[in-house]
Write an enzyme that holds these catalytic residues in place. Structure first.
Site, PDB file in Angstrom:
ATOM      1  N   CYS A   1      72.215 -11.620 -46.121  1.00  0.00           N
ATOM      2  CA  CYS A   1      71.952 -11.873 -44.501  1.00  0.00           C
ATOM      3  C   CYS A   1      70.273 -11.693 -43.997  1.00  0.00           C
ATOM      4  O   CYS A   1      69.906 -12.228 -43.109  1.00  0.00           O
ATOM      5  CB  CYS A   1      72.682 -11.079 -43.779  1.00  0.00           C
ATOM      6  SG  CYS A   1      74.310 -11.075 -43.901  1.00  0.00           S
TER       7      CYS A   1
ATOM      8  N   HIS B   1      69.512 -10.615 -36.972  1.00  0.00           N
ATOM      9  CA  HIS B   1      70.698 -11.042 -37.730  1.00  0.00           C
ATOM     10  C   HIS B   1      71.688 -10.749 -36.766  1.00  0.00           C
ATOM     11  O   HIS B   1      71.944  -9.493 -36.150  1.00  0.00           O
ATOM     12  CB  HIS B   1      70.526 -10.613 -39.130  1.00  0.00           C
ATOM     13  CG  HIS B   1      71.888 -10.800 -39.597  1.00  0.00           C
ATOM     14  ND1 HIS B   1      72.567 -11.978 -39.929  1.00  0.00           N
ATOM     15  CD2 HIS B   1      72.937  -9.868 -40.397  1.00  0.00           C
ATOM     16  CE1 HIS B   1      73.528 -11.793 -40.502  1.00  0.00           C
ATOM     17  NE2 HIS B   1      73.839 -10.546 -40.771  1.00  0.00           N
TER      18      HIS B   1
ATOM     19  N   ASN C   1      79.318 -13.676 -37.833  1.00  0.00           N
ATOM     20  CA  ASN C   1      78.089 -13.380 -38.786  1.00  0.00           C
ATOM     21  C   ASN C   1      78.037 -14.773 -39.714  1.00  0.00           C
ATOM     22  O   ASN C   1      78.844 -14.759 -40.485  1.00  0.00           O
ATOM     23  CB  ASN C   1      78.433 -12.071 -39.494  1.00  0.00           C
ATOM     24  CG  ASN C   1      77.580 -11.737 -40.388  1.00  0.00           C
ATOM     25  OD1 ASN C   1      76.732 -12.613 -40.853  1.00  0.00           O
ATOM     26  ND2 ASN C   1      77.465 -10.417 -41.043  1.00  0.00           N
TER      27      ASN C   1
END
Ligand code: COA
Length: 338
Positions: free
Chosen positions: A122, A262, A292
């Site tokens: 990520c 993020h 996500n």
């Protein structure tokens, strides 16, 4: 930990154009409630996620990455033949190898460009921006297409309610181009704590634990995560790293016009922003619609923020990624692009 921006380069990397692509299939919390023992209320209150986009069978991540890349090139008004490099931040590319960046380079016809993937989960897009900036600042490259793309819907265990509700698929892209040293990517910080590899990982399918028939039958595959530990780590490390990065270039959180974290979940984003004293109006979120999307989340959020007019030339934009590794990364950008 790697700090950049300690010397004044001749030129810096500027964001010249952005792009975004998601699959058309939308998976809602209600649908998930029919698949595993969960509820819309649990997912919404713990994560802020309402929907996510997921690839259909037969669809490929490289096609999303290519689409996002084409948009970024068009917005930057740069032809694919002017690219020196294509970087894909991903941990879920089409094949184990070659790198997905090679597939995208071929799709775009970016014949002059070298291409490779950056694998930092990520944090991947922010790692790739730091990598691209270093090539531009050294004078080795002028135009670099940086893509963040992931499809964790292909890698979650769809019977594990604690993880399958979190993730979605997508791609975001940015063209970075050489420009004035007074603005652009001013500095980046990249960090890793490899003692926490098992906090969020894909233990099977690699060379240590190749997938066996028995694993498939027993459902012993897919992403595994210690959610609370990851949460604690991110909320501790990310604000600290952002403050250090800003300080290196003579800035502080009060100078930040837009914080693009993020998009892991709303609670982490809120907790990090709170610790920095940055209120909602200066903190972009779209996790509610996309979930996500791993390495794609930061460039997707940048693309939407720019489209909505939330990033103005001259503004200070801070991006930060965090995730498996555990890794984290920050880019401090004086915005010039569109
Ligand atoms: N629906 C309903 N109940 C669920 C559930 C779901 N989808 N997932 C877990 N639960 C249950 C658990 O089984 C547990 O039940 P128990 O108390 O009976 O054992 C309870 O909810 C609490 O689980 P826990 O994992 O402690 O929840 P949490 O409050 O920590 O929230 C996360 C879980 C994943 C939302 C949270 O830990 C988090 O945001 N972590 C960060 C993860 C992340 O973003 N990772 C990616 C970083 S790149």
């Amino acid at each position: 930990m790697l700090d950049t921006g300690l010397t004044q380069p001749v030129s810096r990397a500027h964001f010249a154009g952005l792009g975004l692509a998601v699959p058309d299939r939308v998976l809602t919390n209600e649908e998930l409630s029919a698949m595993v023992d969960t509820t819309d209320e649990w997912i919404t209150t713990r994560t802020g996620i309402h929907t996510r986009h997921v690839l259909r069978a037969g669809e490929k991540l490289s096609d999303l990455a290519t689409e996002a890349g084409k948009q970024a090139l068009s917005n930057a008004k740069i032809g694919a033949d002017n690219l020196d490099m294509v970087l894909c931040a991903t941990t879920s590319g089409d094949y184990l190898w070659p790198a997905m960046a090679c597939v995208v380079q071929g799709n775009l016809g970016a014949k002059r460009a070298c291409a490779f993937d950056v694998s930092a989960a990520c944090s991947g897009f922010c790692y790739a921006v730091a990598t691209a900036s270093a090539f531009i600042e050294s004078g080795a490259a002028r135009n670099i297409l940086v893509i963040g793309a992931d499809c964790l819907s292909r890698h979650v265990n769809w019977s594990d309610r604690s993880t399958c509700i979190l993730f979605g698929d997508g791609a975001g892209a940015a063209v970075l181009t050489a420009g004035s040293p007074d603005s652009g990517v001013l500095t980046s910080t990249l960090g890793t704590d490899g003692s926490m590899v098992e906090h969020v990982w894909m233990p099977t399918g690699g060379s240590a634990n190749p997938v066996t028939e028995e694993m498939l039958v027993n459902g012993e595959f897919g992403l595994q995560m210690r959610g609370r530990d990851v949460y604690r780590f991110c909320v501790e490390v990310v604000p600290k790293s952002i403050v250090e990065s800003l300080c290196r270039v003579g800035l502080k959180p009060a100078d930040v016009d837009l914080l693009v974290l993020h998009q892991a979940n709303l609670r982490i984003i809120g907790a990090v922003a709170d610790r920095l004293g940055i209120d909602e109006s200066r903190c972009f979120t779209n996790v509610g619609r996309y979930g996500n999307t791993s390495a794609a989340s930061v460039p997707m959020a940048l693309a939407e923020a720019a489209h909505e007019g939330k990033i103005a030339p001259g503004g200070v934009v801070v991006t930060a990624g965090f995730g498996a590794g555990l890794t984290w990364a920050v880019n401090v950008i004086k915005w010039t692009g569109n």
